[in-house]
Design a protein around this motif. Structure first.
Motif, PDB file in Angstrom:
ATOM      1  N   ASP A 112       0.825  -1.217   0.000  1.00 54.73           N
ATOM      2  CA  ASP A 112       0.000   0.000   0.000  1.00 54.73           C
ATOM      3  C   ASP A 112       0.854   1.259   0.000  1.00 54.73           C
ATOM      4  N   VAL A 133      -3.103  -6.144  -4.357  1.00 61.52           N
ATOM      5  CA  VAL A 133      -3.199  -6.478  -2.933  1.00 61.52           C
ATOM      6  C   VAL A 133      -3.123  -7.998  -2.772  1.00 61.52           C
ATOM      7  N   SER A 185      -5.472  -3.733   3.831  1.00 66.17           N
ATOM      8  CA  SER A 185      -5.230  -2.736   2.786  1.00 66.17           C
ATOM      9  C   SER A 185      -6.174  -1.560   2.969  1.00 66.17           C
TER      10      SER A 185
END
Length: 328
Positions: A268, A284, A296
């Protein structure tokens, strides 16, 4: 500047062209005489009119004409001057827009440089914390694995220094604490990363509870060898080894979960801080085990909080932790 030069190049000749003397020299003789006669007749009419309305009847003709010419505008000169002023204003406006554009490019360059610096600082600490946490988990799990073979052979003793393990865990937790500190430090750059602070703090508490349980179990199983200057070694009996292996496996699983959170943090951070430098977007993580979740800022915050709540060994402590983070 080139635009200003062009305007001046066009306007200055207009000044000469608009000059009455210059124009008069360019006229042919027939047109000049006709214009002169017409102008003289017009002037004579104006003079007669002015003489009738003049308070001083004896005032000469040239004086009357001079007084009248004071109030006349020479439009042939004003038009080129206005053109020059308009050109100057246009050039200044273009220069202003160019200056603003340069400032915007400079500001964007500074922001990208700062974001890159923030990412490098976060990446450095997270990498070191990840490595330390992994070593702590692998160390205790390998210890449990080695004990299996040593316990089966009663003539062997597994010499183990408990301080080595606790020191590794302590170093790992110090680095995890540094990750929390740097996330707090860069809150203005990463305002959405509060979910990572919550997840990492919760996982730190879980690891602390696990290491406390393992340390107490190991301490109770430590023996000393008088033949080797009382060097400590581990000695388990019956189901004690099975219990120790289960605890070591659980501890390693929790360190793996911490590693996952730290890796999610880096993903992230890249997408948030480096998106202006690169066009690629890092996906992700998707855990293979459906019982686990990736953390996330792009995912639903409430669902992630519920997942962390389900993992918290002490629900009341988690709620206090959540309330603390929400206030800040």
């Amino acid at each position: 500047m080139k635009l200003l030069q062009i305007i001046l190049f066009i306007s200055i000749p207009l000044l000469f062209v608009s000059n009455p003397a210059y124009s008069e020299n360019k006229k042919n003789t027939a047109k000049s005489e006709k214009a002169s006669t017409k102008e003289s007749g017009s002037k004579l009419k104006r003079v007669n009119k002015l003489q009738k309305s003049n308070s001083k009847p004896g005032e000469p003709l040239r004086v009357i004409l001079a007084e009248e010419d004071k109030d006349k505008w020479n439009w042939n000169l004003i038009i080129p001057i206005l053109a020059i002023l308009a050109g100057i204003i246009s050039v200044l406006f273009q220069q202003y827009k160019l200056h603003r554009s340069r400032l915007q490019v400079q500001d964007e360059s500074i922001r990208k440089k700062l974001k890159l610096e923030v990412y490098e600082n976060i990446s450095d600490i997270v990498d070191r914390a990840n490595s330390a946490v992994s070593h702590a988990g692998i160390d205790i799990f390998s210890t449990a694995t080695m004990l299996q073979s040593y316990t089966n052979n009663t003539t062997l003793k597994y010499y183990y220094n408990l301080h080595d393990f606790t020191d590794k865990f302590r170093d790992a937790m110090f680095l995890v604490g540094d990750v929390l500190i740097i996330l707090e430090k860069y809150r203005i750059a990463l305002p959405k990363f509060i979910i990572f602070r919550l997840a990492i703090k919760l996982q730190s508490d879980i690891l602390l509870d696990e290491i406390t349980s393992i340390s107490q179990f190991i301490t109770n199983s430590v023996m000393v060898d008088p033949k080797k200057d009382n060097e400590p070694y581990l000695s388990f009996h019956g189901n004690e080894l099975v219990h120790f292996r289960d605890e070591a496996k659980k501890f390693m699983e929790e360190t793996t979960e911490m590693n996952s959170y730290l890796s999610d943090l880096l993903v992230d951070a890249q997408n948030e801080l480096l998106s202006g430098l690169f066009t690629h977007h890092v996906p992700v993580r998707e855990p293979a085990d459906p019982n686990y979740r990736a953390i996330s800022v792009s995912k639903n915050t409430e669902e992630q909080i519920n997942y962390l709540r389900s993992r918290a060994p002490k629900k009341d402590k988690f709620e206090k932790l959540l309330e603390e983070f929400e206030k800040n």
